[in-house]
Design an enzyme around this catalytic site. Structure first.
Site, short mmCIF file in Angstrom:
data_model
loop_
_atom_site.label_atom_id
_atom_site.label_comp_id
_atom_site.label_asym_id
_atom_site.label_seq_id
_atom_site.Cartn_x
_atom_site.Cartn_y
_atom_site.Cartn_z
N CYS A 1 46.87 43.43 33.47
CA CYS A 1 46.44 42.25 34.21
C CYS A 1 45.17 41.75 33.56
O CYS A 1 44.12 42.41 33.65
CB CYS A 1 46.18 42.57 35.68
N MET B 1 47.84 33.70 34.73
CA MET B 1 47.56 35.10 34.48
C MET B 1 46.68 35.21 33.24
O MET B 1 46.90 34.51 32.26
CB MET B 1 48.86 35.88 34.27
#
Length: 396
Positions: A104, A318
């Site tokens: 992430c 993201m």
């Protein structure tokens, strides 16, 4: 009737970039969860409140979106040249699994601050004032991230004037360098473009044959042109996330892209690998109104990008996909590069549903193959709550 008492585990709830997650030190987890396996997965599922057939994660720390259904485990690194090992777990909302297949990028911004505040970085390497350089080993993908964390009076500085579209309030800027971000795992064989091409014809039954750029950088990502699938690139979440047929088409594109990239061996495997690859669509610059009401003009950006995460259109972008965007934009001939106007470039500003984001990358051709040395972008991070998270003792 016998019942199991709750246990409490030291934890910190943090925002990193446009995501939130529950952070743990490895040493603080129950012994059974200190190693990979069913116990660890079961514990993290219970912490977040999954699987939840209602899709709300009411009985856990999750907030019913892919951006807020996240967990992080950190430990001191024994790897030379690194301070901390960072393991990321993307928790499914409605299914009983944790996806460990990728990083992430947004929560990467919170790793350095957490590591400093929780004694995982050698104190001699942390200045009282200035910028601490934290060397992070991203264990999911085997890559190095360098975080530049501001320090004031011996503590991590969290407040500041840095604004990030998709985050309501300003905070201190954390610059991230994703070193050599082209993936070397997941069957990619070390190639930034696992098919050997910057653009491929991707056949997707029920959708058609699409031009696609499939890249391993930051996170495996499949890029297609917006107009090839009936979009403009200016869409916000509501235009797609309520359309079951559209989501099914995107999942088909993602699954066939994963197969073509060598990330899975059969299409059936895509169902249990929701975190990677990402699927995104690109378009040339155009004006639109962001989800906050902010006007984005064509002159503000180099291109438009929309990306899906865990089966839904992401509310912003993201961080790892931003690395993929920057890397692809720096590589002549990719769909991302062409949408941005083509040619050589070392930085790109793209429009996403919440606004704009700038990411830099340097790509070069070595022995006929494209390589990128690092991608750079700025995010911010902040502790939201710290103490203990509680779960039933028989939950794992």
């Amino acid at each position: 009737m016998p019942h199991s008492a709750q246990i409490k585990i030291p934890a910190t709830y943090m925002r990193g970039g446009t995501s939130k997650g529950v952070f743990f030190r490895l040493q603080d987890l129950p012994e059974a969860a200190q190693v990979p396996g069913k116990a660890r997965d079961a514990l993290l599922l219970r912490v977040i409140g999954s699987p939840d057939p209602y899709g709300k994660q009411i009985d856990g720390m999750g907030a019913a979106t892919s951006s807020t259904s996240k967990t992080v485990i950190l430990s001191k690194s024994s790897r030379p040249g690194h301070d901390v090992d960072y393991l990321f777990g993307q928790v499914s909302i409605d299914q009983p699994f944790v996806d460990w297949s990728g990083n992430c990028g947004n929560l990467s911004a919170a790793v350095g601050p957490f590591a400093i505040s929780n004694g995982l970085v050698d104190a001699a390497r942390v200045p009282r004032d200035g910028v601490a350089v934290v060397r992070i080993w991203q264990a999911n993908i085997g890559k190095t991230i360098v975080a530049h964390v501001p320090m004031t009076d011996g503590a991590v500085q969290e407040t500041g004037e840095f604004e990030l579209d998709g985050v309501t309030f300003p905070a201190a800027e954390v610059q991230l360098e994703f070193m050599d971000p082209a993936a070397e795992e997941d069957g990619a064989g070390g190639a930034m473009f696992p098919t050997g091409n910057v653009v491929d014809a991707l056949e997707v039954p029920g959708v058609g044959t699409l031009q696609a750029t499939m890249i391993n950088a930051g996170i495996p990502t499949v890029f297609v042109n917006a107009d090839a699938i009936g979009y403009t690139g200016t869409e916000l979440q509501d235009a797609i996330n309520g359309d079951a047929a559209a989501l099914a088409r995107f999942e088909a594109i993602r699954a066939h892209g994963a197969l073509r990239m060598g990330l899975i061996r059969t299409l059936d495997e895509a169902a249990s690998r929701q975190h990677t690859p990402k699927v995104a669509f690109v378009a040339k610059p155009a004006g639109y109104t962001a989800s906050s009401g902010k006007a984005v003009t064509a002159g503000d950006i180099d291109l438009l990008v929309r990306a899906l995460s865990m089966g839904k259109l992401h509310h912003a972008m993201m961080g790892t996909a931003a690395v993929a965007i920057g890397t692809a934009a720096a590589t002549p001939g990719t769909l991302v590069n062409l949408a941005a106007g083509g040619g050589a470039r070392e930085a790109v500003r793209f429009g996403h549903p919440s606004g704009t984001l700038r990411v830099g990358a340097q790509a070069q051709q070595v022995e006929g193959e494209w390589q990128v040395t690092k991608a750079v972008m700025s995010r911010s991070a902040r502790v939201l709550m710290e103490g203990w998270v509680r779960v039933p003792g028989d939950a794992f």
